[in-house]
Design a protein around this motif. Sequence first.
Motif, short mmCIF file in Angstrom:
data_model
loop_
_atom_site.label_atom_id
_atom_site.label_comp_id
_atom_site.label_asym_id
_atom_site.label_seq_id
_atom_site.Cartn_x
_atom_site.Cartn_y
_atom_site.Cartn_z
N UNK A 187 27.95 28.75 43.70
CA UNK A 187 29.29 29.33 43.68
C UNK A 187 29.36 30.57 42.79
N UNK A 188 28.60 30.54 41.70
CA UNK A 188 28.54 31.74 40.84
C UNK A 188 27.89 32.89 41.60
N UNK A 189 26.78 32.61 42.26
CA UNK A 189 26.07 33.65 43.00
C UNK A 189 26.85 34.10 44.24
N UNK A 190 27.53 33.18 44.91
CA UNK A 190 28.32 33.54 46.09
C UNK A 190 29.42 34.54 45.72
N UNK A 191 30.03 34.34 44.58
CA UNK A 191 31.08 35.26 44.13
C UNK A 191 30.53 36.67 43.90
N UNK A 192 29.38 36.75 43.26
CA UNK A 192 28.77 38.05 42.98
C UNK A 192 28.25 38.70 44.26
N UNK A 193 27.65 37.92 45.15
CA UNK A 193 27.15 38.48 46.40
C UNK A 193 28.28 38.96 47.29
N UNK A 194 29.38 38.20 47.33
CA UNK A 194 30.53 38.61 48.13
C UNK A 194 31.06 39.96 47.69
N UNK A 195 31.13 40.16 46.38
CA UNK A 195 31.62 41.45 45.88
C UNK A 195 30.66 42.58 46.24
N UNK A 196 29.36 42.33 46.13
CA UNK A 196 28.37 43.36 46.42
C UNK A 196 28.30 43.69 47.91
N UNK A 197 28.45 42.67 48.76
CA UNK A 197 28.35 42.86 50.22
C UNK A 197 29.69 43.18 50.87
N UNK A 198 30.75 43.13 50.07
CA UNK A 198 32.11 43.43 50.54
C UNK A 198 32.54 42.52 51.67
N UNK A 199 32.25 41.25 51.49
CA UNK A 199 32.69 40.23 52.44
C UNK A 199 32.79 38.91 51.69
N UNK A 200 33.36 37.92 52.32
CA UNK A 200 33.41 36.59 51.72
C UNK A 200 32.09 35.87 51.92
N UNK A 201 31.62 35.22 50.87
CA UNK A 201 30.47 34.32 50.98
C UNK A 201 31.03 32.94 50.68
N UNK A 202 31.16 32.13 51.73
CA UNK A 202 31.85 30.84 51.65
C UNK A 202 30.84 29.71 51.49
N UNK A 203 30.95 28.96 50.40
CA UNK A 203 30.05 27.82 50.17
C UNK A 203 30.47 26.65 51.04
N UNK A 204 29.50 26.09 51.76
CA UNK A 204 29.73 24.98 52.67
C UNK A 204 28.78 23.85 52.27
N UNK A 205 29.31 22.81 51.62
CA UNK A 205 28.47 21.68 51.18
C UNK A 205 28.15 20.77 52.35
N UNK A 206 26.84 20.51 52.56
CA UNK A 206 26.38 19.60 53.62
C UNK A 206 25.39 18.61 53.03
N UNK A 207 25.83 17.70 52.17
CA UNK A 207 24.89 16.79 51.51
C UNK A 207 24.35 15.73 52.46
N UNK A 208 23.22 15.13 52.06
CA UNK A 208 22.66 14.02 52.83
C UNK A 208 21.18 14.16 53.05
N UNK A 209 20.47 13.03 53.03
CA UNK A 209 19.04 12.96 53.33
C UNK A 209 18.22 13.91 52.45
N UNK A 210 18.54 13.92 51.16
CA UNK A 210 17.80 14.75 50.19
C UNK A 210 17.77 16.23 50.58
#
Length: 329
Positions: free
Chosen positions: A56-79
């Motif tokens: 989430x920290x990196x997504x915020x910085x990347x979104x600003x640099x790429x001028x778009x939203x970087x949306x974190x999508x959690x998909x846990x399971x099976x290690x």
Amino acid sequence: MTFHRTFTRRVLASLALSTAGAALLPLAAAAEQWPAKPIRLIVPYSAGGGADNAARILAQRLGAALRTQVVVDNRPGASGIIGAQAVAKADPDGYTVLYDASTFALNPLLRKMPFDAATDLVPVSLALTVPNVLVVPPNSPDADFKAFVARARAQPGKVSFASYGAGSPAHLASELLNREARTGGLHVPYKGGAPAIADVMGGHVDAYFANAGSALGYLQSGQLRALAVTSTRRMAALPQVPTIAESGIPNFEVLEWNGFFVPKGTPRPIVERLSAEVQAAVRDPQTRARLVALGADPVGGSPAEFATFIAGESRSWAQLIKANKIVAE
């Protein structure tokens, strides 16, 4: 007759080249325009964990640099396999990105995989590494790491190590210590890091190789005590805690890590651009400070460097896993 056959072959070859070139044009155009819409960053672990917090920290910085939203999508399971498979099967257009961790290199050594991690996903950049911290209950009889090792050697099979599952980095770190220090510790697997830490705090288990990010709060509150860290240099967040290497086990190093991947077939210009932005993100002073506060060591690096790093991780752990006959639960 020969002339007609030769002419026909030349025409067909020309048409084939034209068709192939035409097929590549949309990909080239898409790469030039990327990103033109939000990017989905799949984290194959639960929200609130170490990988998720860093993502989430990196997504915020990347979104600003790429001028778009970087949306974190959690998909846990099976290690981590469920989320990684979702990215492996996604369109290779740069809009579905994987943020994975150490288990990416371990899973193919321990489990039957529904995809080929070596070919179906392309390494983009190593984001960060995180050492483990060997933690014990506050009332542990061991004053320091050397005392802990001495007790474990004197009582083989009696000193216990918690982990968050067979084949997990915490488990492998304890097996590596058993091998290098001849401690003969007993592995006690749990279904997750939270119950493992809880039982160490309660004194039900002797020790645990905790992810530094997950352990810091408990160490600061006095609910756990740190004996050593698994990096080759001391952690900035725990400068008073020695490394295992300086405590008598030379060259001992265990690092968990996080990094970015994209599906096979993603245009190279997109891979290179995303890698460059990740490297810029981990160099950014504010982003770097936030990652260090999590116990992480920001790294960065090219796709080739990350691929080499993963191959090295796989080779190193494969030997230990085979020697100890470790299988996933």
